[in-house]
Design an enzyme around this catalytic site. Structure first.
Site, mmCIF file in Angstrom:
data_model
loop_
_atom_site.group_PDB
_atom_site.id
_atom_site.type_symbol
_atom_site.label_atom_id
_atom_site.label_comp_id
_atom_site.label_asym_id
_atom_site.label_seq_id
_atom_site.Cartn_x
_atom_site.Cartn_y
_atom_site.Cartn_z
ATOM 1 N N ASP A 209 0.855 -1.184 0.000
ATOM 2 C CA ASP A 209 0.000 0.000 0.000
ATOM 3 C C ASP A 209 0.892 1.235 0.000
ATOM 4 O O ASP A 209 2.119 1.112 -0.027
ATOM 5 C CB ASP A 209 -0.951 0.004 1.211
ATOM 6 C CG ASP A 209 -2.291 0.668 0.901
ATOM 7 O OD1 ASP A 209 -2.276 1.792 0.336
ATOM 8 O OD2 ASP A 209 -3.347 0.086 1.225
ATOM 9 N N HIS A 247 -12.900 -1.149 -8.737
ATOM 10 C CA HIS A 247 -14.127 -0.364 -8.917
ATOM 11 C C HIS A 247 -13.964 1.104 -8.512
ATOM 12 O O HIS A 247 -14.814 1.937 -8.818
ATOM 13 C CB HIS A 247 -15.293 -0.999 -8.143
ATOM 14 C CG HIS A 247 -15.172 -0.922 -6.649
ATOM 15 N ND1 HIS A 247 -14.889 -2.018 -5.869
ATOM 16 C CD2 HIS A 247 -15.300 0.114 -5.788
ATOM 17 C CE1 HIS A 247 -14.848 -1.652 -4.596
ATOM 18 N NE2 HIS A 247 -15.090 -0.367 -4.525
#
Length: 309
Positions: A209, A247
């Protein structure tokens, strides 16, 4: 369906209840029920788009959500001939016209400037349509928020990761056979990959991350926290997992992300594992309503077109 299973369906109605209200408010402000009522017969997507000044792609996603919830009805088969599909009023949509319950519903939604998420202004500007909008994705995904709200968001990410990963472990264990090293892209605090390594102990996990995120991640047995940028490179591994990542981004940026994932895994045996909601427009199950509501949330908080179906 037993009571426990039904509760897992019903909880999403409350989780996404605010999104339903926002979408309905936008439709009333666009005067979509009034347009259909005044027209006196079903209208195609193209006709409705021209009438209310909203791009077809955005309007299609909204109508898909609302027809599932009994507001408007679809006539024709979008799979066989999308252009022949038209939309018509229902008893419920007629109650949402400006001379009926529409103003009262808008009043309950609160002042437009105080609503979070989707607005008619954004929709008309192309938000969620694939057209250029007035915001950049960098701004959208680095919002200035209150500390308490940010803390709540972090708690949500962890809870959602636990629920999703448990389902993956229970129903898709074969996906992790033959994997000795797994990278979780956008893994935040390492919750998901930590659970996977515990369930499949032959796997070494990498939680990948942003540097500012992994710097606060707690130590987890079998997990290495790595900071970086998925648009630049992804750590090498046997498999890369994208859980609830794609998404959030436009189609073009999703392609960029997937290219970096492809570069990170072996050409002959590598895997890219994608965890996302899948919308079955003509079929579906008891969770279809939740998936469609998620699509409305994606429209509300992202800039460019990115479908999760």
């Amino acid at each position: 369906m037993d009571e426990e299973a039904q509760s897992r369906v019903d909880v999403w109605k409350y989780a996404y209840g605010f999104d339903t209200m926002r979408v309905v408010a936008c439709v009333i402000e666009l005067e979509l029920p009034d347009v259909l009522e005044n027209h006196g017969s079903p209208m195609t997507l193209s006709q409705l788009s021209s009438a209310v000044g909203c791009p077809e792609t955005s309007l299609y996603r909204i109508l898909r959500f609302l027809t599932h919830n009994g507001i408007f009805k679809k006539q024709g088969n979008s799979t066989e001939d999308p252009a022949s599909v038209s939309y018509a009023q229902t008893p419920l949509s007629r109650l949402l016209t400006r001379d009926n319950m529409g103003p009262f519903v808008l009043l309950q939604a609160g002042p437009p400037g105080q609503r979070f998420g989707m607005s008619t202004k954004d929709l008309k500007a192309g938000k969620g349509s694939g057209l250029e909008a007035e915001y950049s994705e960098d701004i959208i995904w680095k919002p200035e928020v209150e500390e308490a709200y940010d803390k709540l968001f972090q708690e949500f990410l962890a809870c959602h990761a636990r629920a999703s990963t448990k389902a993956i472990i229970d129903y898709c264990p074969e996906a992790f056979q033959g994997i000795s090293c797994l990278v979780d892209v956008g893994g935040h605090q390492g919750t998901a990959v930590g659970m996977l390594v515990k369930a499949f102990p032959w796997i070494k996990g990498i939680n990948f991350d942003r540097p500012d995120v992994v710097s606060e991640a707690p130590p987890i047995d079998g997990i290495e926290h790595v900071g970086g940028d998925m648009f630049e490179s992804v750590p090498k591994a046997d498999a890369v997992m994208l859980m609830w990542i794609l998404h959030d981004w436009s189609d073009s940026l999703c392609i960029d992300i997937l290219k970096k994932c492809k570069e990170a895994v072996p050409a002959d045996t590598g895997k890219v594992i994608i965890v996302e909601a899948v919308i079955d427009e003509e079929g579906g199950d008891e969770y279809t309503g939740a998936r469609l509501a998620l699509d409305m949330t994606v429209m509300a908080v992202t800039v460019m077109e990115g479908e999760d179906c």
